[in-house]
Design a protein around this motif. Structure first.
Motif, mmCIF file in Angstrom:
data_model
loop_
_atom_site.group_PDB
_atom_site.id
_atom_site.type_symbol
_atom_site.label_atom_id
_atom_site.label_comp_id
_atom_site.label_asym_id
_atom_site.label_seq_id
_atom_site.Cartn_x
_atom_site.Cartn_y
_atom_site.Cartn_z
ATOM 1 N N UNK A 15 0.847 -1.192 0.000
ATOM 2 C CA UNK A 15 0.000 0.000 0.000
ATOM 3 C C UNK A 15 0.882 1.241 0.000
ATOM 4 N N UNK A 16 0.441 2.280 -0.691
ATOM 5 C CA UNK A 16 1.180 3.541 -0.668
ATOM 6 C C UNK A 16 1.318 4.025 0.762
ATOM 7 N N UNK A 17 0.190 4.152 1.452
ATOM 8 C CA UNK A 17 0.146 4.443 2.884
ATOM 9 C C UNK A 17 -1.018 3.656 3.470
ATOM 10 N N UNK A 18 -0.778 2.905 4.535
ATOM 11 C CA UNK A 18 -1.854 2.149 5.179
ATOM 12 C C UNK A 18 -1.666 2.158 6.687
ATOM 13 N N UNK A 19 -2.782 2.245 7.400
ATOM 14 C CA UNK A 19 -2.801 2.096 8.848
ATOM 15 C C UNK A 19 -3.756 0.957 9.172
ATOM 16 N N UNK A 20 -3.249 -0.058 9.871
ATOM 17 C CA UNK A 20 -4.022 -1.251 10.191
ATOM 18 C C UNK A 20 -4.107 -1.377 11.706
ATOM 19 N N UNK A 21 -5.309 -1.664 12.225
ATOM 20 C CA UNK A 21 -5.492 -1.634 13.672
ATOM 21 C C UNK A 21 -6.673 -2.497 14.086
ATOM 22 N N UNK A 22 -6.730 -2.801 15.380
ATOM 23 C CA UNK A 22 -7.834 -3.583 15.940
ATOM 24 C C UNK A 22 -9.019 -2.704 16.295
ATOM 25 N N UNK A 23 -8.728 -1.512 16.806
ATOM 26 C CA UNK A 23 -9.775 -0.637 17.329
ATOM 27 C C UNK A 23 -9.524 0.799 16.905
ATOM 28 N N UNK A 24 -10.535 1.442 16.325
ATOM 29 C CA UNK A 24 -10.423 2.855 15.982
ATOM 30 C C UNK A 24 -10.316 3.695 17.255
ATOM 31 N N UNK A 25 -11.116 3.359 18.262
ATOM 32 C CA UNK A 25 -11.141 4.137 19.500
ATOM 33 C C UNK A 25 -9.801 4.087 20.219
ATOM 34 N N UNK A 26 -9.258 2.880 20.423
ATOM 35 C CA UNK A 26 -8.013 2.733 21.176
ATOM 36 C C UNK A 26 -6.772 2.929 20.317
#
Length: 400
Positions: free
Chosen positions: A50-61
């Motif tokens: 990906x050019x830029x990617x953010x991968x996470x479990x929780x948007x809030x935390x």
């Protein structure tokens, strides 16, 4: 030859981020598991990242409570918008030369091209020097916003929200399918509004309304390709218009509309992957999020899993129910299923805690997958900067 200087992005410093991550590496050939603490910076090939990617479990935390993640998201979005402008000005210069070769390039377009190029270089230098958390980044981002707004009262930040995973029906629910869908759509809109609210806050500096972008959002359901719930559009002519051909609508939203942010919501991973394959969307999403000018990809939980090399990590906990997918009702039928590969050979295991450590060790030893499994704590974000060849973790309190 115009000798136009195109921006060449330097590699992000290998020690730009001091966070570490527990990751389980495993090899198909050797069939044995390795568990270690390490930075995720080793690179074999960035093709397809990906050019830029953010991968996470929780948007809030992981994002809303993580200032570093917000700064990286803001940097990524501004970079995408600058590159769009740079491309536009390159076309203006090219057209002016072709239209009037004797007069040379349009000076205004040439100046704007140089400014966009310089701003991109400055942003990359700030990131490279690990100055994104200080005043240098604030000054740069404010300057970028003002330059983007120099000829317009507002500039659109285009946000494509994909809640398909959370639209999966629950066979055990006492509610009718229609009622389940109604509630899921309402819940999806609330979650999208939370993202829009934070984006608005991120792009409003010192309560200066002149540096506030107009966040334009639309929801795409990959199940039927429908576009719904447009919001934030000041110019109604710029709203992607639904048509009788929803497949065409979805393809336009992913590519022709040129979104700055593609956010894939969490939910049932198997339903999400089924809808991606059913609509023949894998390549369209990959094309939209890779290359020199790809959209910023945000993947939450299921959205992070499908961004990986393989999606079968969704099998391990047994949280997601595959029985809702026609002719693929068992877990065994999902072994070897490929994801987008946005982080090279990395696959993702979200919602990780010490509770799952032995399971991850066992599965990475037995499963016939190749590559590395990256575990995602609730408050951690895994970043991919394909344009710079870097993968990194914005760390968890549990492992920092």
């Amino acid at each position: 030859m115009l000798g136009l200087r195109l921006t060449s992005f330097a590699l992000i410093c290998a020690h730009c981020f001091s966070y570490v991550q527990l990751r389980a590496s495993f090899s198909r050939a050797r069939g044995r598991q390795q568990l270690r603490l390490a930075e995720s910076n080793d690179v074999s090939s960035t093709a397809g990242w990906a050019t830029h990617a953010l991968l996470f479990s929780s948007w809030t935390d992981g994002v809303a409570a993580n200032k570093d993640a917000q700064l990286l998201l803001k940097y990524s979005l501004l970079t995408k918008m600058l590159r769009d402008k740079l491309n536009n000005h390159e076309e203006e210069v090219k057209s002016s030369v072709e239209f009037s070769p004797c007069n040379g390039p349009d000076i205004s377009a040439l100046n704007n091209l140089e400014i966009a190029d310089v701003l991109l270089d400055q942003g990359n230098s700030i990131l490279e020097s690990n100055s994104i958390i200080n005043d240098s980044f604030s000054t740069w981002s404010k300057g970028v916003l003002k330059w983007l707004l120099r000829t317009n009262k507002s500039v659109e930040l285009k946000f494509l929200y994909i809640p398909t995973a959370m639209y999966a029906l629950s066979p055990s629910s006492s509610n009718t399918p229609g009622k389940q869908r109604q509630r899921a759509r309402a819940d999806g809109k609330k979650r999208r509004d939370q993202v829009m609210k934070l984006l608005n806050e991120m792009f409003t500096e010192n309560d200066d309304e002149t540096t506030k972008l107009n966040i334009c959002a639309i929801t795409l359901d990959l199940d039927d390709g429908s576009l719904k719930q447009p919001a934030g559009f000041l110019n109604q002519d710029s709203v992607p218009k639904p048509s009788v051909n929803t497949k065409k609508d979805a393809t336009y939203a992913l590519s022709g509309w040129n979104p700055h942010l593609i956010y894939v919501e969490g939910g049932n991973t198997f339903w999400l992957q089924y809808c991606i394959e059913k609509g023949n969307y894998p390549q369209a999403i990959i094309d939209s999020c890779t290359g020199k000018n790809g959209a910023v990809y945000c993947g939450k939980s299921a959205g992070a899993i499908v961004a990986g090399n393989y999606i079968e990590t969704a099998i391990w906990k047994g949280w997601d129910n595959p029985s809702i997918v026609p002719e693929r009702e068992s877990y065994d039928q999902w072994i070897g299923c490929k994801g987008f590969g946005f982080a090279g050979n990395r696959s993702f295991f979200p919602h990780y805690s010490s509770e799952w450590e032995s399971l991850v060790k066992e599965k990475t030893k037995l499963e016939p997958m190749s590559g590395t499994v990256e575990v995602l704590y609730e408050d951690a974000v895994y970043g991919v900067f394909g344009d710079s060849g870097k993968r990194f973790v914005l760390g968890s309190k549990l492992i920092a």
